[in-house]
Design a protein around this motif. Structure first.
Motif, PDB file in Angstrom:
ATOM      1  N   MET A  69       3.679   5.861  -5.626  1.00 22.48           N
ATOM      2  CA  MET A  69       3.623   5.978  -7.087  1.00 22.48           C
ATOM      3  C   MET A  69       2.474   6.884  -7.521  1.00 22.48           C
ATOM      4  O   MET A  69       2.605   7.664  -8.482  1.00 22.48           O
ATOM      5  CB  MET A  69       3.474   4.594  -7.719  1.00 22.48           C
ATOM      6  CG  MET A  69       4.645   3.655  -7.443  1.00 22.48           C
ATOM      7  SD  MET A  69       6.260   4.361  -7.845  1.00 22.48           S
ATOM      8  CE  MET A  69       6.123   4.551  -9.622  1.00 22.48           C
ATOM      9  N   ALA A  70       1.345   6.809  -6.804  1.00 26.52           N
ATOM     10  CA  ALA A  70       0.220   7.689  -7.120  1.00 26.52           C
ATOM     11  C   ALA A  70       0.560   9.146  -6.808  1.00 26.52           C
ATOM     12  O   ALA A  70       0.202  10.059  -7.567  1.00 26.52           O
ATOM     13  CB  ALA A  70      -1.021   7.250  -6.348  1.00 26.52           C
ATOM     14  N   LEU A  71       1.250   9.376  -5.700  1.00 25.78           N
ATOM     15  CA  LEU A  71       1.648  10.744  -5.346  1.00 25.78           C
ATOM     16  C   LEU A  71       2.615  11.328  -6.377  1.00 25.78           C
ATOM     17  O   LEU A  71       2.523  12.504  -6.736  1.00 25.78           O
ATOM     18  CB  LEU A  71       2.288  10.756  -3.960  1.00 25.78           C
ATOM     19  CG  LEU A  71       1.332  10.548  -2.770  1.00 25.78           C
ATOM     20  CD1 LEU A  71       2.126  10.369  -1.489  1.00 25.78           C
ATOM     21  CD2 LEU A  71       0.367  11.721  -2.645  1.00 25.78           C
ATOM     22  N   ILE A  72       3.547  10.491  -6.835  1.00 29.94           N
ATOM     23  CA  ILE A  72       4.494  10.960  -7.859  1.00 29.94           C
ATOM     24  C   ILE A  72       3.754  11.369  -9.127  1.00 29.94           C
ATOM     25  O   ILE A  72       4.018  12.426  -9.717  1.00 29.94           O
ATOM     26  CB  ILE A  72       5.533   9.860  -8.165  1.00 29.94           C
ATOM     27  CG1 ILE A  72       6.471   9.669  -6.968  1.00 29.94           C
ATOM     28  CG2 ILE A  72       6.330  10.206  -9.423  1.00 29.94           C
ATOM     29  CD1 ILE A  72       7.413   8.505  -7.116  1.00 29.94           C
ATOM     30  N   ARG A  73       2.792  10.524  -9.532  1.00 27.35           N
ATOM     31  CA  ARG A  73       2.012  10.858 -10.732  1.00 27.35           C
ATOM     32  C   ARG A  73       1.183  12.111 -10.498  1.00 27.35           C
ATOM     33  O   ARG A  73       1.068  12.973 -11.389  1.00 27.35           O
ATOM     34  CB  ARG A  73       1.110   9.679 -11.100  1.00 27.35           C
ATOM     35  CG  ARG A  73       0.251   9.911 -12.337  1.00 27.35           C
ATOM     36  CD  ARG A  73       1.102  10.257 -13.550  1.00 27.35           C
ATOM     37  NE  ARG A  73       0.286  10.510 -14.731  1.00 27.35           N
ATOM     38  CZ  ARG A  73       0.688  11.231 -15.764  1.00 27.35           C
ATOM     39  NH1 ARG A  73       1.916  11.795 -15.766  1.00 27.35           N
ATOM     40  NH2 ARG A  73      -0.099  11.404 -16.804  1.00 27.35           N
ATOM     41  N   ALA A 127       0.233  17.920 -11.500  1.00 19.61           N
ATOM     42  CA  ALA A 127       0.067  19.256 -10.913  1.00 19.61           C
ATOM     43  C   ALA A 127       0.941  20.289 -11.627  1.00 19.61           C
ATOM     44  O   ALA A 127       0.540  21.450 -11.789  1.00 19.61           O
ATOM     45  CB  ALA A 127       0.395  19.201  -9.423  1.00 19.61           C
ATOM     46  N   LYS A 128       2.131  19.866 -12.050  1.00 21.99           N
ATOM     47  CA  LYS A 128       3.025  20.776 -12.772  1.00 21.99           C
ATOM     48  C   LYS A 128       2.436  21.185 -14.124  1.00 21.99           C
ATOM     49  O   LYS A 128       2.813  22.208 -14.693  1.00 21.99           O
ATOM     50  CB  LYS A 128       4.378  20.121 -12.972  1.00 21.99           C
ATOM     51  CG  LYS A 128       5.164  19.910 -11.678  1.00 21.99           C
ATOM     52  CD  LYS A 128       6.466  19.168 -11.928  1.00 21.99           C
ATOM     53  CE  LYS A 128       7.204  18.919 -10.615  1.00 21.99           C
ATOM     54  NZ  LYS A 128       8.462  18.137 -10.831  1.00 21.99           N
ATOM     55  N   GLU A 159       0.822  -1.209   0.000  1.00 22.45           N
ATOM     56  CA  GLU A 159       0.000   0.000   0.000  1.00 22.45           C
ATOM     57  C   GLU A 159       0.857   1.260   0.000  1.00 22.45           C
ATOM     58  O   GLU A 159       0.522   2.246  -0.668  1.00 22.45           O
ATOM     59  CB  GLU A 159      -0.939  -0.015   1.204  1.00 22.45           C
ATOM     60  CG  GLU A 159      -2.001  -1.117   1.119  1.00 22.45           C
ATOM     61  CD  GLU A 159      -2.981  -1.059   2.266  1.00 22.45           C
ATOM     62  OE1 GLU A 159      -2.881  -0.121   3.079  1.00 22.45           O
ATOM     63  OE2 GLU A 159      -3.838  -1.951   2.354  1.00 22.45           O
ATOM     64  N   GLN A 160       1.983   1.212   0.752  1.00 16.58           N
ATOM     65  CA  GLN A 160       2.872   2.376   0.758  1.00 16.58           C
ATOM     66  C   GLN A 160       3.470   2.617  -0.628  1.00 16.58           C
ATOM     67  O   GLN A 160       3.551   3.761  -1.094  1.00 16.58           O
ATOM     68  CB  GLN A 160       3.994   2.178   1.783  1.00 16.58           C
ATOM     69  CG  GLN A 160       3.517   2.155   3.222  1.00 16.58           C
ATOM     70  CD  GLN A 160       3.251   0.751   3.712  1.00 16.58           C
ATOM     71  OE1 GLN A 160       2.793  -0.100   2.957  1.00 16.58           O
ATOM     72  NE2 GLN A 160       3.538   0.506   4.979  1.00 16.58           N
ATOM     73  N   THR A 161       3.888   1.528  -1.277  1.00 16.86           N
ATOM     74  CA  THR A 161       4.464   1.660  -2.619  1.00 16.86           C
ATOM     75  C   THR A 161       3.441   2.233  -3.588  1.00 16.86           C
ATOM     76  O   THR A 161       3.740   3.151  -4.373  1.00 16.86           O
ATOM     77  CB  THR A 161       4.940   0.291  -3.136  1.00 16.86           C
ATOM     78  OG1 THR A 161       5.907  -0.229  -2.232  1.00 16.86           O
ATOM     79  CG2 THR A 161       5.557   0.414  -4.514  1.00 16.86           C
ATOM     80  N   ALA A 162       2.221   1.691  -3.546  1.00 15.06           N
ATOM     81  CA  ALA A 162       1.175   2.163  -4.450  1.00 15.06           C
ATOM     82  C   ALA A 162       0.865   3.636  -4.206  1.00 15.06           C
ATOM     83  O   ALA A 162       0.678   4.411  -5.157  1.00 15.06           O
ATOM     84  CB  ALA A 162      -0.080   1.318  -4.260  1.00 15.06           C
ATOM     85  N   GLU A 176     -10.302   7.627 -10.276  1.00 17.18           N
ATOM     86  CA  GLU A 176     -10.208   6.450 -11.146  1.00 17.18           C
ATOM     87  C   GLU A 176      -8.763   6.221 -11.600  1.00 17.18           C
ATOM     88  O   GLU A 176      -8.276   5.068 -11.620  1.00 17.18           O
ATOM     89  CB  GLU A 176     -11.112   6.617 -12.370  1.00 17.18           C
ATOM     90  CG  GLU A 176     -12.602   6.601 -12.055  1.00 17.18           C
ATOM     91  CD  GLU A 176     -13.091   7.928 -11.487  1.00 17.18           C
ATOM     92  OE1 GLU A 176     -12.326   8.924 -11.512  1.00 17.18           O
ATOM     93  OE2 GLU A 176     -14.240   7.959 -10.979  1.00 17.18           O
ATOM     94  N   GLU A 177      -8.070   7.302 -11.946  1.00 12.16           N
ATOM     95  CA  GLU A 177      -6.671   7.177 -12.367  1.00 12.16           C
ATOM     96  C   GLU A 177      -5.791   6.707 -11.213  1.00 12.16           C
ATOM     97  O   GLU A 177      -4.885   5.890 -11.395  1.00 12.16           O
ATOM     98  CB  GLU A 177      -6.166   8.522 -12.902  1.00 12.16           C
ATOM     99  CG  GLU A 177      -6.772   8.921 -14.237  1.00 12.16           C
ATOM    100  CD  GLU A 177      -6.380  10.339 -14.638  1.00 12.16           C
ATOM    101  OE1 GLU A 177      -6.084  10.549 -15.828  1.00 12.16           O
ATOM    102  OE2 GLU A 177      -6.353  11.222 -13.747  1.00 12.16           O
ATOM    103  N   GLU A 178      -6.063   7.234 -10.028  1.00  9.00           N
ATOM    104  CA  GLU A 178      -5.290   6.816  -8.859  1.00  9.00           C
ATOM    105  C   GLU A 178      -5.472   5.318  -8.602  1.00  9.00           C
ATOM    106  O   GLU A 178      -4.520   4.601  -8.320  1.00  9.00           O
ATOM    107  CB  GLU A 178      -5.730   7.617  -7.628  1.00  9.00           C
ATOM    108  CG  GLU A 178      -4.960   7.265  -6.369  1.00  9.00           C
ATOM    109  CD  GLU A 178      -5.350   8.122  -5.181  1.00  9.00           C
ATOM    110  OE1 GLU A 178      -4.940   7.778  -4.051  1.00  9.00           O
ATOM    111  OE2 GLU A 178      -6.068   9.125  -5.377  1.00  9.00           O
ATOM    112  N   GLU A 179      -6.707   4.845  -8.714  1.00 10.89           N
ATOM    113  CA  GLU A 179      -6.989   3.418  -8.500  1.00 10.89           C
ATOM    114  C   GLU A 179      -6.297   2.564  -9.558  1.00 10.89           C
ATOM    115  O   GLU A 179      -5.773   1.481  -9.262  1.00 10.89           O
ATOM    116  CB  GLU A 179      -8.499   3.183  -8.535  1.00 10.89           C
ATOM    117  CG  GLU A 179      -8.925   1.733  -8.433  1.00 10.89           C
ATOM    118  CD  GLU A 179      -8.558   1.100  -7.104  1.00 10.89           C
ATOM    119  OE1 GLU A 179      -8.587  -0.143  -7.019  1.00 10.89           O
ATOM    120  OE2 GLU A 179      -8.238   1.836  -6.145  1.00 10.89           O
TER     121      GLU A 179
END
Length: 534
Positions: free
Chosen positions: A453-457, A462-463, A447-450, A471-474
């Motif tokens: 990776m979602a936070l990085i995306r 955001a930039k 869960e931490q890894t997922a 939906e994209e996060e899931e």
């Protein structure tokens, strides 16, 4: 010495729920173990029997002293790794007693792809030789193999820890005075021919045993010569003409008796009795599944585990009030002394320092170490980085790495990230390592890894002035979690030989006793620690 007292209510709903969840995990391992023990398919077993040959597992049973245990290593190797079944990686390895002497046994299973060597077969063979070296064990090779599995030759032949390392190890182990004994009970082809040729003594079975660098097909392809296997490398040739083998056996049973006699003649090798009489714990190890949290995000009470593993449930705890998330202390298992390091929460700077100090004491006093993992890792955050968590954690890893007393490692819950290194994971060189069926291990939790990776995306979007939808996060998280869940499973680890066994909690005391008994007579090494960053 304190007697541990259990506070577990075995009639509670939580206990029953944990036990039920564990049973499902236990069943997965039981099914994989049954497939490993079965070996090849019925047709392969039928052909094997028609040649008058015992199965590989039967050979091991007939070799060992009656009534003595066999500590199998890598039983689940190869499970669901290759495109076709390769049970136990076509090789049985383990520690047993022959003629009163502990030995490392290697038995090719010719019912599995003709006993050929897959990459995991080589890895398993080398692992067993390493254990034999560390524990000062003679090696007995029950050879019945068609050589390397040629379609995978690039993963078997050229590198430092590929097939050739087996032969180098035989030479070095013999040079250390550890007898190397082979019984050729079937085919022994190509590079595999060097196993009996390099051993101190070799037996070969009439009619079934053959030794040649190139089999009849290769000889015909290379030279045009047509020759049968018996003429090319049979028992009569090698015992009467070449001297590649020393003893002629009439059948498998005769060969095994000859091997037993050779082991008896190699010198005394009795198993030392434990320094004190073994005593059962005050609490039944069969209760352990109900104590193990069904959800590894929930804590597992460290002292409840110890109360069901240690002799008499007695434990002399070290610095009980300091760094309490790492429990350290000494006790006995099967009458043998052991220093225990078990997690009771995340690792803080104080607990890391405490663990390093305790390991120093055990190394100085020649007390073997047992690491029981249930660890998410080291505590993170600005406060703890400023407190030097990396430096203090490094002290613990340094101590674990350099301590030369026998070290054994068992994952009882989770074992993640740098916490795995600090608790003597595989890379830290434990003599033997196992997992319980409920355990998990990865570099970082699924869960931490997922989430990372979602936070990085999300930051990337955001930039660009965009946002990450639910939906994209899931869609990012789900495949990562599924992959990590599959790869963290103990069966996945055991299949790839990242651990030596998956041990049931109820069998753990027996497994640990065999570990400690094997190490009790092993050559001792002096510990020299590296520089501790103060």
């Amino acid at each position: 010495m304190t007697t541990l007292r259990s506070r577990i209510d075995t009639s509670s709903e939580v206990f029953q729920r944990n036990a039920e969840a564990f049973e499902g995990k236990r069943q997965i391992i039981a099914e994989a173990r049954a497939a490993a023990i079965a070996g090849g398919d019925a047709r392969a077993h039928r052909r094997h029997a028609e040649r008058g040959k015992l199965t590989a597992r039967r050979r091991v049973v007939e070799l060992l002293d009656p009534g003595t245990p066999f500590m199998e290593i890598g039983q689940l190797a190869g499970h669901d790794v290759y495109d076709e079944p390769v049970p136990s990686a076509a090789l049985i390895t383990g520690i047993g007693v022959v003629g009163g002497r502990p030995v490392m046994v290697f038995a090719n299973d010719a019912t599995v792809k003709g006993g050929t060597y897959f990459p995991l077969t080589v890895q398993k063979h080398l692992r067993a030789q390493k254990i034999a070296r560390e524990n000062g064990l003679p090696c007995v090779y029950l050879v019945d193999s068609g050589g390397i599995y040629l379609p995978l030759q690039e993963d078997l032949f050229p590198d430092e820890y590929h097939l050739g390392r087996i032969f180098r190890n035989i030479a070095e182990l013999s040079a250390l005075g550890l007898p190397q004994i082979a019984a050729v009970m079937g085919s022994c082809t190509a590079g595999g021919a060097y196993i009996p040729a390099m051993c101190d003594e070799a037996v070969i079975v009439r009619g079934n045993g053959t030794i040649f660098l190139g089999g009849p097909q290769l000889v015909r392809a290379a030279t045009g010569e047509v020759v049968d296997a018996e003429t090319l490398g049979g028992a009569d040739l090698h015992t009467r003409v070449t001297g590649v083998a020393d003893h002629l056996a009439e059948n498998d049973e005769h060969a095994l008796e000859l091997v037993r006699d050779i082991v008896r003649r190699t010198g005394p090798g009795t198993v030392s009795a434990p320094p004190r009489s073994p005593r059962p714990p005050l609490y039944d190890p069969a209760e352990l599944p109900g104590i193990l949290s069904a959800d590894l995000r929930e804590p597992i009470a460290a002292r409840e585990i110890l109360a069901r593993l240690l002799d008499g449930s007695e434990f002399a705890e070290y610095r009980a009030r300091y760094g309490p998330t790492l429990v350290c202390g000494t006790g006995h298992v099967g009458g043998y002394p052991v220093g225990v390091v078990i997690n009771d929460g995340v690792l803080f700077p104080e607990s890391a320092q405490k663990g390093a100090n305790f390991i120093e004491l055990c190394a100085q006093r020649d007390i073997p170490l047992l690491f029981l993992h249930n660890i998410n890792g080291f505590m993170v955050g600005a406060e703890y980085e400023a407190d030097g968590i990396a430096k203090h954690g490094a002290k613990l890893v340094n101590a674990v790495s350099c301590a030369k007393v026998p070290k054994f490692s068992l994952v009882v819950g989770g074992s993640f990230g740098a916490g795995n290194f600090a608790m003597c994971g595989r890379s830290m060189g434990p003599r033997l390592m196992a997992m319980w069926p409920n355990a998990k291990s990865t570099a970082v939790g699924a869960e931490q890894t997922a989430t990372v990776m979602a936070l990085i995306r999300g930051d990337q979007l955001a930039k660009e002035g965009k946002t990450l939808s639910a939906e994209e996060e899931e869609s990012i998280k789900r495949p990562i979690i599924e992959t990590y869940e599959r790869q963290s499973h103990p069966l996945y680890y055991a299949a790839r030989l990242w651990v030596d066994a998956v041990v049931d909690p109820t069998d753990t005391r027996e497994w640990l006793t065999l570990c400690l008994a094997t190490a009790a007579d092993a050559p001792q090494q002096e510990t020299r620690f590296g520089v501790f960053r103060m």
